[in-house]
Design a protein around this motif. Structure first.
Motif, PDB file in Angstrom:
ATOM      1  N   GLY A  52     -14.297   2.954  64.972  1.00 53.16           N
ATOM      2  CA  GLY A  52     -12.157   2.671  65.536  1.00 53.16           C
ATOM      3  C   GLY A  52     -11.931   3.436  65.432  1.00 53.16           C
ATOM      4  O   GLY A  52     -11.165   5.058  65.778  1.00 53.16           O
ATOM      5  N   GLU A  53     -10.637   3.111  66.561  1.00 55.56           N
ATOM      6  CA  GLU A  53      -9.746   3.841  67.676  1.00 55.56           C
ATOM      7  C   GLU A  53      -8.103   4.661  65.971  1.00 55.56           C
ATOM      8  O   GLU A  53      -8.636   5.996  66.374  1.00 55.56           O
ATOM      9  CB  GLU A  53      -8.215   3.228  68.680  1.00 55.56           C
ATOM     10  N   GLU A  54      -8.280   3.745  65.718  1.00 56.13           N
ATOM     11  CA  GLU A  54      -7.228   4.237  64.133  1.00 56.13           C
ATOM     12  C   GLU A  54      -7.724   4.931  63.338  1.00 56.13           C
ATOM     13  O   GLU A  54      -7.299   5.960  63.699  1.00 56.13           O
ATOM     14  CB  GLU A  54      -6.452   3.046  63.255  1.00 56.13           C
ATOM     15  N   SER A  55      -9.063   4.919  63.331  1.00 62.45           N
ATOM     16  CA  SER A  55      -9.738   6.182  62.185  1.00 62.45           C
ATOM     17  C   SER A  55      -9.867   7.364  62.973  1.00 62.45           C
ATOM     18  O   SER A  55      -9.773   8.559  62.742  1.00 62.45           O
ATOM     19  CB  SER A  55     -10.947   5.121  61.697  1.00 62.45           C
ATOM     20  N   LEU A  56     -10.366   7.060  63.993  1.00 59.07           N
ATOM     21  CA  LEU A  56     -10.632   8.245  64.935  1.00 59.07           C
ATOM     22  C   LEU A  56      -8.975   9.428  65.486  1.00 59.07           C
ATOM     23  O   LEU A  56      -9.397  10.717  65.108  1.00 59.07           O
ATOM     24  CB  LEU A  56     -11.447   7.784  65.978  1.00 59.07           C
ATOM     25  N   LYS A  57      -8.308   8.684  65.831  1.00 60.23           N
ATOM     26  CA  LYS A  57      -6.874   8.961  65.811  1.00 60.23           C
ATOM     27  C   LYS A  57      -6.051   9.888  64.731  1.00 60.23           C
ATOM     28  O   LYS A  57      -6.378  11.353  64.635  1.00 60.23           O
ATOM     29  CB  LYS A  57      -6.245   8.080  65.914  1.00 60.23           C
ATOM     30  N   THR A  58      -6.189   9.344  63.390  1.00 62.37           N
ATOM     31  CA  THR A  58      -6.354   9.959  62.333  1.00 62.37           C
ATOM     32  C   THR A  58      -6.832  11.239  61.719  1.00 62.37           C
ATOM     33  O   THR A  58      -6.665  12.454  61.701  1.00 62.37           O
ATOM     34  CB  THR A  58      -6.168   9.017  60.819  1.00 62.37           C
ATOM     35  N   ASP A  59      -8.172  11.146  62.070  1.00 63.99           N
ATOM     36  CA  ASP A  59      -9.424  12.229  62.211  1.00 63.99           C
ATOM     37  C   ASP A  59      -8.913  13.990  62.735  1.00 63.99           C
ATOM     38  O   ASP A  59      -8.709  14.839  62.928  1.00 63.99           O
ATOM     39  CB  ASP A  59     -10.831  12.592  62.113  1.00 63.99           C
TER      40      ASP A  59
END
Length: 438
Positions: free
Chosen positions: A399-406
């Motif tokens: 998931g792109e948003e989850s990856l961005k958060t990490d």
């Protein structure tokens, strides 16, 4: 459906939603149709009673709970997503009232993502261990390599510390055998501390063919059935075996490694241990910096966030155990407890993880840290290469948003660590850290 009111207080949000009659009636019909096959009403074949008949017999609101479950995704979208409420944990329906037009009025409650007041988080002074590998550590690794390449020979003499004895044993509590206390042709290395304290020491001096009663007392922290109890193990010795270690010289180095001399092997061991130690020291320093910044932060963490993280830790731990052929329940029992005590033991770790994550999110916001689409794409490429997967599948999995958060959190951690000031670690703590690493 429409939101009538929203109230935020004490870390919780309460949202009142009105659902029109037609919409709720449609949900009731869906709930009835799913349940009807299992409903029996006298005078009708099973599953054939009309909805109104069932409601007349079991109550007008018999399908209300199932109907609410039917429309829950729409309720969540309207109450939480559209209003951009930062919910944590599971939002739940706390109240259901009749509406004015025959519909219903629902009250949804959820914990809110905590409000944070950052304290000092840059330029923190944090102890950092030295990267130091002693000659003793290098020799200990040489000894382990020698141990792995040793041979075992049966000897005709009394057993000594370091020997392996092959024995039958059975444990008795007041003359009664207890579960798990029996073994046959068991190979036990004396001095390995595999058994109850005192057991292995009592076998020093025994010879093949002898029988011996070994009296020991189980530790207080053992399983409840045997904790603190004195017991007797009846033992029969079949063999005594001696471990013959190879001579530690250049020929040994050639046999166990790609090096021609023992000195070259020692140098390689030292380099590898220094690299390992350096990585461990850096990880410990990073954790200490983040935890100190988190300690300076003012924030009330909702219990639901901790429980959710605790579930994740347990799920990950269960997977690791499964890879080694063990179940989580069995592990808990082996440790002398149950799932409740295992959760309790892992709770502090979950609390630290959540608090650190909240701290890093707050730093991301305070420092206006962003992650570009290009950075995300580069990271997805790296993950695809690392796991030999197609990029589209990686993108879908993480998931792109989850990856961005990490990735933003990692940038925040890097900012904290690079600004931190490393101080000398007290020798006692450094020794303890080294011991934990071992």
């Amino acid at each position: 459906m429409n939101v009538k009111s929203t109230e935020k207080a004490a870390g919780k949000a309460t949202i009142v939603i009105e659902v029109e009659k037609a919409e709720f009636d449609a949900a009731l019909t869906k709930a009835y149709n799913k349940a009807r096959k299992d409903i029996f009403v006298p005078g009708f074949r099973k599953g054939k009673a009309p909805r109104k008949v069932v409601e007349g017999k079991y109550g007008a609101k018999v399908f209300y709970e199932d109907a609410v479950n039917e429309i829950y995704p729409d309720l969540y979208e309207k109450a939480i997503v559209e209003q951009a409420i930062k919910a944590v944990g599971t939002a739940y329906i706390s109240k259901l009232d009749d509406g004015e037009d025959g519909g219903v009025v629902l009250t949804m409650e959820t914990d809110l993502y905590p409000e944070v007041t950052l304290g000092d988080y840059k330029g923190l002074e944090v102890p950092k261990a030295d990267v130091n590998v002693t000659d003793e550590e290098v020799e200990a690794e040489i000894d382990r390599m020698a141990e792995r390449n040793s041979r075992i020979e049966t000897v005709d003499r009394p057993a000594q510390e370091g020997d392996t004895v092959v024995l039958d044993f059975e444990g008795f509590d007041n003359g009664v055998p207890f579960e798990g206390g029996k073994g046959e042709k068991y190979s036990l290395k004396l001095g390995s501390h595999q058994f109850v304290p005192g057991f292995e020491e009592a076998l020093v001096g025994v010879s093949a063919g002898e029988e011996k009663d070994v009296n020991v007392t189980f530790p207080e922290n053992y399983t409840p059935e045997l904790a603190g109890k004195p017991v007797v193990f009846k033992c029969k010795i079949h063999e005594v075996k001696e471990t013959i270690l190879p001579e530690k010289d250049d020929e040994f180095a050639k046999d166990v490694s790609e090096f021609d001399t023992l000195d070259a092997l020692r140098a390689d061991i030292r380099t590898k241990r220094e690299n390992e130690r350096r990585e461990a020291v850096e990880r410990a320093f990073e954790s200490a910096v983040v935890e100190k910044a988190a300690a300076n932060m003012t924030c009330d963490i909702p219990a639901s966030m901790i429980e959710e993280q605790l579930d994740k830790h347990l799920e990950q731990f269960a997977y690791q155990l499964q890879m080694n052929g063990m179940k989580l329940d069995d592990y808990a029992k082996m440790m002398g407890g149950d799932m409740s005590s295992l959760r309790a033991s892992m709770r502090p770790m979950a609390e630290t993880t959540v608090r650190n994550n909240v701290l890093l999110d707050a730093v991301v916001a305070a420092e206006n840290i962003t992650v570009s689409d290009e950075e995300v794409n580069d990271e997805i490429k790296k993950l695809a290469e690392q796991y030999s997967m197609e990029e589209d599948k990686v993108r879908a999995a993480v998931g792109e948003e989850s990856l961005k958060t990490d990735m933003a959190a990692k940038k925040a951690m890097k900012l904290l660590v690079e600004s931190a000031v490393a101080t000398e670690m007290p020798k006692a703590e450094e020794k303890e850290a080294s011991k934990e690493e071992e």
